[in-house]
Design a protein around this motif. Sequence first.
Motif, PDB file in Angstrom:
ATOM      1  N   TYR A 462       0.812  -1.217   0.000  1.00  0.00           N
ATOM      2  CA  TYR A 462       0.000   0.000   0.000  1.00  0.00           C
ATOM      3  C   TYR A 462       0.848   1.270   0.000  1.00  0.00           C
ATOM      4  O   TYR A 462       0.363   2.326  -0.421  1.00  0.00           O
ATOM      5  N   GLY A 463       2.093   1.177   0.441  1.00  0.00           N
ATOM      6  CA  GLY A 463       2.943   2.358   0.444  1.00  0.00           C
ATOM      7  C   GLY A 463       3.751   2.488  -0.829  1.00  0.00           C
ATOM      8  O   GLY A 463       3.873   3.577  -1.393  1.00  0.00           O
ATOM      9  N   LEU A 464       4.285   1.356  -1.319  1.00  0.00           N
ATOM     10  CA  LEU A 464       5.130   1.383  -2.510  1.00  0.00           C
ATOM     11  C   LEU A 464       4.427   0.846  -3.748  1.00  0.00           C
ATOM     12  O   LEU A 464       4.957   0.955  -4.849  1.00  0.00           O
ATOM     13  N   GLY A 465       3.260   0.249  -3.549  1.00  0.00           N
ATOM     14  CA  GLY A 465       2.529  -0.306  -4.685  1.00  0.00           C
ATOM     15  C   GLY A 465       3.198  -1.527  -5.280  1.00  0.00           C
ATOM     16  O   GLY A 465       3.007  -1.817  -6.471  1.00  0.00           O
ATOM     17  N   GLN A 466       3.964  -2.248  -4.470  1.00  0.00           N
ATOM     18  CA  GLN A 466       4.681  -3.430  -4.931  1.00  0.00           C
ATOM     19  C   GLN A 466       4.010  -4.694  -4.400  1.00  0.00           C
ATOM     20  O   GLN A 466       3.553  -4.736  -3.267  1.00  0.00           O
ATOM     21  N   VAL A 467       3.934  -5.722  -5.259  1.00  0.00           N
ATOM     22  CA  VAL A 467       3.414  -7.016  -4.838  1.00  0.00           C
ATOM     23  C   VAL A 467       4.580  -8.007  -4.889  1.00  0.00           C
ATOM     24  O   VAL A 467       4.941  -8.512  -5.946  1.00  0.00           O
ATOM     25  N   TRP A 468       5.166  -8.242  -3.730  1.00  0.00           N
ATOM     26  CA  TRP A 468       6.326  -9.117  -3.673  1.00  0.00           C
ATOM     27  C   TRP A 468       5.931 -10.593  -3.533  1.00  0.00           C
ATOM     28  O   TRP A 468       6.692 -11.486  -3.884  1.00  0.00           O
ATOM     29  N   VAL A 469       4.764 -10.839  -2.988  1.00  0.00           N
ATOM     30  CA  VAL A 469       4.287 -12.214  -2.818  1.00  0.00           C
ATOM     31  C   VAL A 469       3.006 -12.376  -3.621  1.00  0.00           C
ATOM     32  O   VAL A 469       1.979 -11.753  -3.314  1.00  0.00           O
ATOM     33  N   THR A 470       3.056 -13.178  -4.667  1.00  0.00           N
ATOM     34  CA  THR A 470       1.885 -13.399  -5.510  1.00  0.00           C
ATOM     35  C   THR A 470       0.915 -14.338  -4.806  1.00  0.00           C
ATOM     36  O   THR A 470       1.297 -15.071  -3.880  1.00  0.00           O
ATOM     37  N   PRO A 471      -0.364 -14.353  -5.234  1.00  0.00           N
ATOM     38  CA  PRO A 471      -1.312 -15.299  -4.629  1.00  0.00           C
ATOM     39  C   PRO A 471      -0.865 -16.754  -4.766  1.00  0.00           C
ATOM     40  O   PRO A 471      -1.071 -17.558  -3.858  1.00  0.00           O
ATOM     41  N   GLU A 472      -0.247 -17.095  -5.899  1.00  0.00           N
ATOM     42  CA  GLU A 472       0.227 -18.468  -6.078  1.00  0.00           C
ATOM     43  C   GLU A 472       1.304 -18.810  -5.044  1.00  0.00           C
ATOM     44  O   GLU A 472       1.303 -19.896  -4.450  1.00  0.00           O
ATOM     45  N   LYS A 473       2.213 -17.861  -4.844  1.00  0.00           N
ATOM     46  CA  LYS A 473       3.264 -18.077  -3.847  1.00  0.00           C
ATOM     47  C   LYS A 473       2.668 -18.144  -2.448  1.00  0.00           C
ATOM     48  O   LYS A 473       3.110 -18.951  -1.603  1.00  0.00           O
ATOM     49  N   ALA A 474       1.641 -17.339  -2.206  1.00  0.00           N
ATOM     50  CA  ALA A 474       0.997 -17.342  -0.894  1.00  0.00           C
ATOM     51  C   ALA A 474       0.367 -18.699  -0.600  1.00  0.00           C
ATOM     52  O   ALA A 474       0.493 -19.235   0.515  1.00  0.00           O
ATOM     53  N   HIS A 475      -0.322 -19.263  -1.588  1.00  0.00           N
ATOM     54  CA  HIS A 475      -0.923 -20.592  -1.385  1.00  0.00           C
ATOM     55  C   HIS A 475       0.166 -21.648  -1.159  1.00  0.00           C
ATOM     56  O   HIS A 475      -0.026 -22.582  -0.353  1.00  0.00           O
ATOM     57  N   ALA A 476       1.301 -21.493  -1.859  1.00  0.00           N
ATOM     58  CA  ALA A 476       2.404 -22.440  -1.648  1.00  0.00           C
ATOM     59  C   ALA A 476       2.961 -22.319  -0.230  1.00  0.00           C
ATOM     60  O   ALA A 476       3.272 -23.329   0.419  1.00  0.00           O
ATOM     61  N   LEU A 477       3.063 -21.082   0.274  1.00  0.00           N
ATOM     62  CA  LEU A 477       3.547 -20.887   1.639  1.00  0.00           C
ATOM     63  C   LEU A 477       2.594 -21.498   2.655  1.00  0.00           C
ATOM     64  O   LEU A 477       3.024 -22.115   3.647  1.00  0.00           O
ATOM     65  N   LEU A 478       1.292 -21.333   2.428  1.00  0.00           N
ATOM     66  CA  LEU A 478       0.307 -21.913   3.343  1.00  0.00           C
ATOM     67  C   LEU A 478       0.331 -23.437   3.281  1.00  0.00           C
ATOM     68  O   LEU A 478       0.188 -24.115   4.306  1.00  0.00           O
ATOM     69  N   HIS A 479       0.514 -23.977   2.089  1.00  0.00           N
ATOM     70  CA  HIS A 479       0.589 -25.432   1.957  1.00  0.00           C
ATOM     71  C   HIS A 479       1.788 -25.987   2.729  1.00  0.00           C
ATOM     72  O   HIS A 479       1.701 -27.059   3.343  1.00  0.00           O
ATOM     73  N   ASP A 480       2.904 -25.240   2.725  1.00  0.00           N
ATOM     74  CA  ASP A 480       4.098 -25.691   3.437  1.00  0.00           C
ATOM     75  C   ASP A 480       3.900 -25.720   4.945  1.00  0.00           C
ATOM     76  O   ASP A 480       4.683 -26.363   5.660  1.00  0.00           O
ATOM     77  N   LEU A 481       2.875 -25.018   5.442  1.00  0.00           N
ATOM     78  CA  LEU A 481       2.592 -25.009   6.878  1.00  0.00           C
ATOM     79  C   LEU A 481       1.605 -26.097   7.278  1.00  0.00           C
ATOM     80  O   LEU A 481       1.395 -26.336   8.470  1.00  0.00           O
ATOM     81  N   ASP A 482       1.010 -26.745   6.317  1.00  0.00           N
ATOM     82  CA  ASP A 482      -0.017 -27.742   6.594  1.00  0.00           C
ATOM     83  C   ASP A 482       0.622 -29.007   7.165  1.00  0.00           C
ATOM     84  O   ASP A 482       1.380 -29.692   6.477  1.00  0.00           O
ATOM     85  N   PRO A 483       0.332 -29.346   8.424  1.00  0.00           N
ATOM     86  CA  PRO A 483       0.972 -30.523   9.020  1.00  0.00           C
ATOM     87  C   PRO A 483       0.382 -31.844   8.541  1.00  0.00           C
ATOM     88  O   PRO A 483       0.940 -32.907   8.829  1.00  0.00           O
ATOM     89  N   ILE A 484      -0.752 -31.787   7.812  1.00  0.00           N
ATOM     90  CA  ILE A 484      -1.440 -33.005   7.399  1.00  0.00           C
ATOM     91  C   ILE A 484      -1.168 -33.332   5.937  1.00  0.00           C
ATOM     92  O   ILE A 484      -0.838 -34.471   5.580  1.00  0.00           O
ATOM     93  N   HIS A 485      -1.303 -32.332   5.071  1.00  0.00           N
ATOM     94  CA  HIS A 485      -1.231 -32.571   3.628  1.00  0.00           C
ATOM     95  C   HIS A 485       0.123 -32.216   3.022  1.00  0.00           C
ATOM     96  O   HIS A 485       0.255 -32.173   1.793  1.00  0.00           O
ATOM     97  N   SER A 486       1.124 -31.910   3.843  1.00  0.00           N
ATOM     98  CA  SER A 486       2.464 -31.612   3.329  1.00  0.00           C
ATOM     99  C   SER A 486       3.498 -32.327   4.194  1.00  0.00           C
ATOM    100  O   SER A 486       3.165 -32.985   5.181  1.00  0.00           O
ATOM    101  N   LEU A 487       4.746 -32.179   3.825  1.00  0.00           N
ATOM    102  CA  LEU A 487       5.840 -32.791   4.585  1.00  0.00           C
ATOM    103  C   LEU A 487       6.414 -31.818   5.605  1.00  0.00           C
ATOM    104  O   LEU A 487       7.619 -31.828   5.893  1.00  0.00           O
ATOM    105  N   ALA A 488       5.543 -30.973   6.152  1.00  0.00           N
ATOM    106  CA  ALA A 488       6.012 -29.941   7.080  1.00  0.00           C
ATOM    107  C   ALA A 488       6.748 -30.536   8.276  1.00  0.00           C
ATOM    108  O   ALA A 488       7.823 -30.054   8.663  1.00  0.00           O
TER     109      ALA A 488
END
Length: 677
Positions: A462-488
């Motif tokens: 909101y300050g710089l107008g930059q999107v450093w984390v795309t929605p696809e990357k965000a879903h990948a990050l959330l998947h990496d936290l899943d203790p059931i459906h990933s190898l976290a």
Amino acid sequence: MTQDNPLETALRHLLPRAGDRSPEALAQLIAAIRPRRADDAGHAVNALRSLAFLLGRHADYRQALRGYLMTLIGTRRQLHLYTDVGILSNEGLWSAFRRRLGEKLLPSAVHDDYLKDVFGRVFPRRDDYLWVNAVPDEVWLELWQSLRFEEGDHARDGRNTRLELVEAAQVLSYRISAIGLEPELVRNHPAIERFESPFLTQNVALRDYLEAFKTALTDGGAAAEDDRQVRILLDQCDEIVAKVRKTAAHEGVSVSLTYLMVRLTQHLARLRLVLDLLDPAHAHDVPARAVSFFKTLVEADNRKTSLRDLFANNTDLLALQITEHAGRTGEHYVASNRREWSRMARSAMGAGFIVGFMALIKILLAKLKLAPLIEAFAFSMNYSLGFMLIHVLHFTIATKQPAMTAARIAAGIERQAKSGGDRLDAIAELIEAVARTQFIAILGNVLLAIPTAFAIALLAQYGLGQVWVTPEKAHALLHDLDPIHSLALPHAAIAGVCLFTAGLISGYYDNKAVYNRIPLRLMQLRWPRRLFGEARWKRVCTYIENNLGALAGNFFFGIMLGSMGTIGYLLGLPLDIRHITFSSANLAYAAVALDFQLDWQTWALSSAGIALIGLTNLAVSFSLALFVALRSRRIRFVDGRAVLGRLLRRFVRAPQRFFVPPRNGVAPAADTAGGKA
């Protein structure tokens, strides 16, 4: 006894073997005694007693076996049996490793003229020593007595054996003198140069004693001198070894020094045994000492190619020093009062702030799509430099604590084991202090890593107008936290192993800095003194002395975390790491990228994943570190249930003390009672 008895069959084969020097008949007799399972000592005891009964009942069997043994022993060179078997050679640890590894793949040649090589043919199985050692000494003595050596004329054989023992004593004494003059041993105990060395004088005293002994052996009228002076000097050698090991506690140690001391201890013990076998005053004890020596020889021959034994015996002091250095670092990771607890909270929050930026840098580096090895290097430098910065700023990464505090707890357990008293309460109190310190450190890391990541992501979006984390990357990050459906969780366990390894590396470099006197050597460099000035460079050297281990541990920890994914990619294996603090920051970046449009199930699953990742990090690193710390001290802790019971009672009475120290907190009893770990 029936004719089908394998013992009697083996004894019958000895009857026509007068003068036979082949060990095959003895190997056949041992095969009849050997149990099917090496741990079945009862079968071996029964077989040996049956053999003793047969020998006592049949004079021809007794005479045949006695004569066969005398021929087997008397026609072979005995020296190397007394001086080499069960004793490390002078080749060094790594040369010994290569030789043993080579002998595993291609057995060494057998010299039939050497008695030491007969053991490998008579006891060919690598687990024979288990049943041989399990048989009580009195059973072996019964077998010895059943041979009735007094019935035959074996004076010549006995004299030849004594001469071999005399020569063995000389060889062992010369080796002790040589080891005592090794530069590395002299460096760690300079008094050897300033005063008359017992490593040299014992050789002079032994030579005089052996000359008198040989004279008495050839001339029955002469009386042999006693070996009291030799034994006094050997005791002085033992005292020097003990002093060197004690000095290593604050001046460091190396693998080569440990190897030297193990060799020296082995030679001193073997020389004492040879003197016992020679001393007429110990004649009545010779059979018992011979049985003990026999067991030692069988085990040494069975395990002569064991790599595990080689490293276990020659890295024990180094492992102890590494864990001791880690333990001293661990003192800073135990909060015993509110002030220390609050200081730990602030330190952990500072680390969480920096990790928020490190997590972002890794996300940005991943977007560059670098070549695998270049990407691994970039990730590694991000982790390594970040962790080193955290240390320089006196901040704390929570997951680094277990590898350090485990050595502290192990020291408390060791004191409890040595004291023999009930110090379980002291250990429970120490564990309680470690638990609350770990809790506030994790809380501090997470509580600031998440808002830092939120602030950075919101400012960029909101300050710089930059999107450093795309929605696809965000879903990948959330998947990496899943203790059931990933190898976290498996990945968190890998991170725990890395944390444990980093703790060992820290202790190793702390020991290395002290032993190699790195700060003193740095002070001798001229150009840094001219560039920075004498006073500044001295402060730098002092800092390196106190922090080299921590900096090295953090650097290599970063290398391990940054390169693990690439190693998995190159090997085709699902290898990666999950770290609780970075996982917390990744959750914040993912939430901002998805504009906080996460359902409660995702929030709950991600939060549970972070908690389980942290628990796995801590459990794996702590259990490995505690195991190594206990092994390095060669102690077993059998009161685990009792300690758990006391911890449970403490938790029921005052659960808040596992999270917050009491207002008037004091140092844990494990420290006040026994000193620092």
